[in-house]
Design an enzyme around this catalytic site. Structure first.
Site, PDB file in Angstrom:
ATOM      1  N   GLN A  79     -40.953   7.962 -53.098  1.00 23.34           N
ATOM      2  CA  GLN A  79     -41.089   9.085 -54.037  1.00 23.34           C
ATOM      3  C   GLN A  79     -39.878   9.191 -54.976  1.00 23.34           C
ATOM      4  OE1 GLN A  79     -42.560  12.247 -51.765  1.00 23.34           O
ATOM      5  NE2 GLN A  79     -43.410  13.344 -53.510  1.00 23.34           N
ATOM      6  N   PRO A 118     -50.006   7.214 -47.375  1.00 24.33           N
ATOM      7  CA  PRO A 118     -50.804   7.800 -46.285  1.00 24.33           C
ATOM      8  C   PRO A 118     -51.905   6.824 -45.879  1.00 24.33           C
ATOM      9  CG  PRO A 118     -51.305   8.874 -48.374  1.00 24.33           C
ATOM     10  CD  PRO A 118     -50.237   7.879 -48.661  1.00 24.33           C
ATOM     11  N   SER A 146     -52.048   8.161 -30.778  1.00 21.91           N
ATOM     12  CA  SER A 146     -52.732   8.051 -29.484  1.00 21.91           C
ATOM     13  C   SER A 146     -51.766   7.534 -28.416  1.00 21.91           C
ATOM     14  CB  SER A 146     -53.941   7.110 -29.584  1.00 21.91           C
ATOM     15  OG  SER A 146     -54.938   7.675 -30.403  1.00 21.91           O
ATOM     16  N   HIS A 172     -54.285  10.358 -39.801  1.00 18.43           N
ATOM     17  CA  HIS A 172     -52.943  10.133 -39.272  1.00 18.43           C
ATOM     18  C   HIS A 172     -52.046  11.070 -40.067  1.00 18.43           C
ATOM     19  CE1 HIS A 172     -49.157   8.425 -38.125  1.00 18.43           C
ATOM     20  NE2 HIS A 172     -48.913   7.981 -39.341  1.00 18.43           N
TER      21      HIS A 172
END
Ligand code: ADP
Length: 310
Positions: A79, A118, A146, A172
């Site tokens: 970013q 993402p 998980s 996620h």
């Protein structure tokens, strides 16, 4: 099998290191637009290889990905000051437009394994850009969430994470859904296991595990700026399932035709992973509240992916 890794930053190089340590593939090729970085990472990883395996690790350009069975996409830009999340996403989608085209030109039969964040959105972007069947464009999704979930449950019950069967579903990210209602230890429901050994899963215990899973990445980022070893090992685990046609049940992200009331969205549910990529999806039986939360997560991802131009 030859495995390509495009993006030799922290995540890509950690995946390369984890794969080299597993010793399950013949060749690893690191590609980065920063060629000096790719070379340095490849040399560093290759110096670890003689201690454990015979994997060849080199830096190269796209032509060196010819014949790769799996290509991990871990390239991305960070970013800029003042840049919105959406603008960043569009710049990363532009990176993928270049990268996916270059990879498919030389390795049209490769399974793409998406690591860039993402991750669910980037998986959907890569699926659309590549025109490949969704089963061959796999995002790491919630594999790490998980693993954290299973590890925290295992710690509470005093058993290994491998004996816990529990999955994090959906995005996620913040809207992810911990699948408590169908989690099992051995073949026993969690609740029953916990009662039998005298360590009940009280609301407080559940809350603390929930927070442990959700906040793990934030805590690591606060301490060291980025997360990479965990996801690197998770990526190597997915490659293993593909390279050895293991047909493991893993929570990974692919574009899914229908989930709750949302169509064509990339998110995670448990899926069978083998040599051809995702062989089947396993839609879990969920409690009403989990079902609603999964629908919310899917809708949010769908809205986000539709808001970007690529
Ligand atoms: P992460 O922590 O996600 O690995 P990094 O910034 O460490 O993030 O790594 C991202 C890597 O992706 C960088 O090494 C960067 O040079 C690389 N990269 C960015 N754009 C491209 C591109 N178009 N092709 C190849 N590599 C790229």
């Amino acid at each position: 099998m030859k495995v390509g890794i495009v993006g030799a930053g922290m995540v890509g190089s950690s995946a390369g290191y984890a794969l080299a340590m597993l010793g399950i593939v013949s060749d690893i090729v690191l590609v980065d637009r920063n060629a000096a970085l790719a070379l340095a990472q490849a040399e560093d990883i290759s110096h670890a290889v003689p201690f454990v395996s015979a994997t060849t690790v080199i830096a190269g350009d796209y032509a060196d990905l010819t014949g790769a069975g799996v290509v991990i996409l871990a390239a991305g830009v960070s970013q800029k000051p003042g840049e919105t999340r959406l603008e960043l996403l569009e710049r990363n989608a532009a990176v993928f437009r270049d990268v996916v085209g270059e990879v498919l030109r030389v390795a049209p039969d490769a399974i793409l394994l998406i690591a860039s964040n993402p991750v669910d959105i980037m998986t959907q972007v890569a699926t659309r850009l590549s025109g490949l069947p969704p089963q061959r464009v796999i995002g790491s999704g919630t594999i790490l969430d998980s693993a954290r979930f299973r590890s925290l449950i295992g710690r509470h019950l005093g058993i290994s994470p491998q004996s816990v069967h529990a999955y994090v579903l959906g995005e996620h990210g913040d809207s992810e859904v911990l699948g408590w209602s169908n989690a099992r230890a051995g073949s026993v429901s969690l609740q029953s296991f916990a009662e039998q050994i005298g360590s009940p899963l009280t609301d407080d215990v559940r809350q603390s595990i929930d927070e442990g899973v959700r906040n793990a990445a934030y805590k690591i980022i606060n301490g060291k700026g980025a997360t990479y070893y965990g996801i690197g090992a998770g990526l190597a685990r997915i490659v293993k399932a593909i390279a050895q046609d293991q047909r493991d049940v893993l929570s990974v992200s692919i574009v899914t035709p229908h989930i709750v009331d949302v169509e064509d969205v990339a998110l995670s549910v448990p899926r069978i992973v083998g040599a051809d990529g995702v062989v089947a999806d396993l839609i879990p039986e969920l409690e009403a509240s989990e079902h609603t939360a999964l629908g919310r997560s899917a809708a949010l991802l769908k809205e986000r992916v539709e808001s970007i131009k690529f």
